[in-house]
Design an enzyme around this catalytic site. Structure first.
Site, PDB file in Angstrom:
ATOM      1  N   ASP A  28     -59.531  16.471 -16.713  1.00 50.96           N
ATOM      2  CA  ASP A  28     -60.867  17.006 -16.446  1.00 50.96           C
ATOM      3  C   ASP A  28     -61.861  15.842 -16.420  1.00 50.96           C
ATOM      4  O   ASP A  28     -61.503  14.716 -16.775  1.00 50.96           O
ATOM      5  CB  ASP A  28     -61.279  18.031 -17.509  1.00 50.96           C
ATOM      6  CG  ASP A  28     -60.903  17.585 -18.893  1.00 50.96           C
ATOM      7  OD1 ASP A  28     -61.039  16.375 -19.194  1.00 50.96           O
ATOM      8  OD2 ASP A  28     -60.462  18.416 -19.698  1.00 50.96           O
ATOM      9  N   ASP A  82     -65.551  14.405 -17.611  1.00 50.98           N
ATOM     10  CA  ASP A  82     -66.691  14.555 -18.521  1.00 50.98           C
ATOM     11  C   ASP A  82     -67.821  13.631 -18.088  1.00 50.98           C
ATOM     12  O   ASP A  82     -67.593  12.470 -17.760  1.00 50.98           O
ATOM     13  CB  ASP A  82     -66.280  14.210 -19.953  1.00 50.98           C
ATOM     14  CG  ASP A  82     -65.243  15.182 -20.491  1.00 50.98           C
ATOM     15  OD1 ASP A  82     -65.247  16.354 -20.048  1.00 50.98           O
ATOM     16  OD2 ASP A  82     -64.436  14.788 -21.350  1.00 50.98           O
ATOM     17  N   ASP A  85     -64.195   7.683 -30.234  1.00 52.06           N
ATOM     18  CA  ASP A  85     -63.125   7.317 -31.158  1.00 52.06           C
ATOM     19  C   ASP A  85     -62.493   5.950 -30.878  1.00 52.06           C
ATOM     20  O   ASP A  85     -62.531   5.060 -31.717  1.00 52.06           O
ATOM     21  CB  ASP A  85     -62.052   8.426 -31.230  1.00 52.06           C
ATOM     22  CG  ASP A  85     -61.652   8.983 -29.874  1.00 52.06           C
ATOM     23  OD1 ASP A  85     -62.083   8.412 -28.846  1.00 52.06           O
ATOM     24  OD2 ASP A  85     -60.912   9.974 -29.831  1.00 52.06           O
TER      25      ASP A  85
END
Ligand code: ATP
Ligand code: MG
Length: 428
Positions: A50, A52, A129
Site C-alpha cells: 500500500d 502511505d 521505527d
C-alpha cells in the site's frame, strides 16, 4: 537528500491514486511525500502493499481537499482517502512530543500511550521505527529525503532502529516483532545494538494489548515467511511470550515430533501463499496449540476423565489462556475447536460415519490437519492414506470401503473401538 537521478524510484511504479493524492496536496500548496514501507519496497524493486503519504496539511485540511476522505484513529488522527478498493493513508507530520502539554504520554515502563502532536518532517522522522522505513519521496522534485542514513542501511541490508535501540524497544515493544518481520521479509540483518535491545527487552511484549498482538501475529505468520519468522522469534525469546504453551511443548519434545509438526505446518502455509492459495489463521493456530492440547488431555485421561470430556476441557484451557495473549475472534476459536474435535473421528472407518464426516464443512481443513499429523508421526500413515483413497472413490467403492468385514482385515485398533463407544456424545 538523493536527487531524482541518484535513486531508482520512478513514478511508473507508484499507484495512480497515490500520485493523485500527492499532486493534489502539492497543488493546494502543501508538502507531500510518500513514506515508510512503500518507499522501502520501491527501492528494492518490490511492489508495495500500500502507499502511505505524509504532509504538513492537518487532518481537517486534508478532509477539505478530498471529498472521498475519512478521518480515523484516536491515538493519532489520520486521513483515509478512498478510491474504490484502494485506500491511500494520509498522515500529518508528527511532532516531537511536548510533555508539557501532555499530548504525548509515556507510562512508567516508558511506553507511548498517547501521541497526537503535529510537527515538521524533521520531527516526523524520529517517530518512525527503522532507518529503512524512514525515507521520504518528495513529489515536488522526485528526490528521496533521508535524515537518518536509511539509504546506506538499505544498501547494507540492515534493520536498524532510529536513535537509541533500548529506548525505542521500550516505547513500543511491538517494534521488536516488526524488526523480525522486516528482517525475514527483506532478507536483511538486524543491527547488533538492535539485536541486543531485543534480547534484553523481549518480556515487555507481554504488556501489549492482546488485540494488537493478534494483528501483528497475522502479519508474522500469514504472509509467506512463517517458518523463518518462527525460528527468529524463538531466537530472540519473543515466541515464548506470544505462545508460552507452545514454547513449553517444544522444550519437552519427544523425539522431535512437536517441532517437526510445527515446522511442517508453517512450511505448508508458506508454500500455499507462494502458490497464491489461501491460508487460514485457525489452521495454523490449531497446529501451534495441538501439542499443548495433547499434554493436558493426556493428563486428564490418566485421571480417568472420558476421552471426549478430556479433549473438551483441554481445549477450553488451552484456548482461554491463549486469547489472553493474542486475542482471537470467536469464530476463529470455534474453528480451532472443530478442527480438533474432528481428528478422533477419522478413526471410525465403518458404517455411515465416514460418509457423514465427508460432508462436514470443515472436513477439508481437518483432513489436511490429519495429513500433517501423519507426515510427522502423530497419526498412522495408513489411516491418512485410507482417507485419501476414500475421498476420491466412487459411491460404490466408498460403500465397500466402510463395510465392517472389510475393515476387520486391515485390523481396527483397540482405541478405534473405544472412540466408537463414545461417538454418540462426540458431536461438536
Ligand atoms: P508493510 O509492508 O508491512 O506495510 P510498513 O513499513 O509499511 O510495512 P506499516 O505498519 O504499514 O509498515 O507502517 C508504515 C510506517 O509507519 C512504517 O514504515 C514506519 O515508518 C511507521 N511505523 C509503523 N509502525 C510503527 C511503530 N510501531 N513504531 C514506529 N514507527 C512505526
Ligand atoms: Mg504499510
Amino acid at each position: 537528500m538523493y536527487a531524482r537521478s541518484e535513486h531508482t524510484i520512478s513514478r511508473s511504479q507508484v499507484s495512480d491514486n497515490a500520485l493523485k493524492v500527492l499532486y493534489k496536496l502539492k497543488k493546494e500548496g502543501f508538502d507531500a511525500y510518500l513514506v515508510g514501507g512503500c518507499v522501502r519496497d520501491l527501492l528494492l524493486g518490490r511492489e508495495p502493499k500500500d502507499f502511505d503519504v505524509v504532509t504538513n496539511a492537518d487532518p481537517e485540511e486534508i478532509k477539505k481537499i478530498f471529498r472521498n476522505c475519512r478521518l480515523i484513529g484516536r491515538r493519532f488522527r489520520l486521513a483515509h482517502v478512498h478510491f474504490g478498493k484502494e485506500v491511500i493513508e494520509v498522515a500529518t507530520f508528527r511532532g516531537k512530543g511536548d510533555e508539557q502539554n501532555e499530548k504525548q504520554l509515556l507510562n512508567k515502563e516508558g511506553r507511548l500511550l498517547r501521541d497526537n502532536v503535529y510537527g515538521t518532517i524533521e520531527e516526523d522522522v524520529w517517530r518512525r521505527d527503522f532507518t529503512v522505513n524512514s525515507l521520504y519521496y518528495n513529489i515536488k522534485d522526485y528526490s528521496v529525503v533521508d535524515y537518518v542514513g536509511g539509504m546506506e542501511d538499505h544498501q547494507a541490508g540492515k534493520i536498524k532502529f532510529i536513535g537509541d535501540a533500548e529506548i525505542r524497544c521500550k516505547e513500543d515493544p511491538v517494534r521488536m516483532l516488526r524488526a523480525v518481520r522486516f528482517a525475514v521479509k527483506l532478507g536483511f540483518n538486524i543491527d547488533e545494538e538492535c539485536q541486543k535491545a531485543i534480547h534484553e527487552n523481549s518480556s515487555l511484549l507481554a504488556s501489549i494489548p492482546p488485540a494488537r498482538l493478534y494483528d501483528e501475529m497475522l502479519k508474522l505468520f500469514l504472509t509467506g515467511y512463517g517458518l523463518q519468522t518462527f525460528e527468529m522469534l524463538r531466537h530472540f525469546g519473543l515466541f515464548q511470550i506470544l505462545f508460552p504453551a507452545t514454547e513449553k511443548s517444544l522444550s519437552v519434545e519427544e523425539e522431535g515430533f512437536p517441532k517437526l509438526f510445527l515446522i511442517k505446518a508453517l512450511q505448508n502455509s508458506d508454500n500455499r501463499i507462494g502458490d497464491g492459495k489461501t491460508v487460514t489463521v485457525y489452521f495454523l493456530m490449531a497446529a501451534f496449540l495441538w501439542e499443548p492440547l495433547q499434554t493436558i488431555a493426556k493428563k486428564l485421561l490418566s485421571q480417568g476423565v472420558i476421552e471426549y470430556m478430556a479433549y473438551q476441557d483441554a481445549a477450553n484451557e488451552v484456548l482461554s489462556k491463549q486469547v489472553k495473549l493474542t486475542a482471537m475472534p470467536r469464530y476463529i476459536t470455534t474453528a480451532i475447536r472443530e478442527l480438533w474435535t474432528l481428528q478422533p473421528k477419522f478413526n471410525t472407518r465403518v458404517g455411515t460415519k465416514p460418509a457423514k464426516l465427508l460432508t462436514h464443512p470443515r472436513f477439508r481443513a481437518a483432513y489436511d490437519f490429519l495429513l500433517l499429523r501423519a507426515e510427522t508421526g502423530g497419526a498412522e500413515q495408513e489411516l491418512a492414506e485410507w482417507w485419501t483413497r476414500y475421498q476420491s472413490a466412487n459411491e460404490y467403492e466408498q460403500r465397500k470401503m466402510t463395510q465392517p468385514s472389510r475393515n476387520r482385515k486391515t485390523g481396527l485398533k483397540r482405541n478405534h473401538r473405544r472412540s466408537n463407544q463414545n461417538k454418540s456424545k462426540d458431536t461438536p
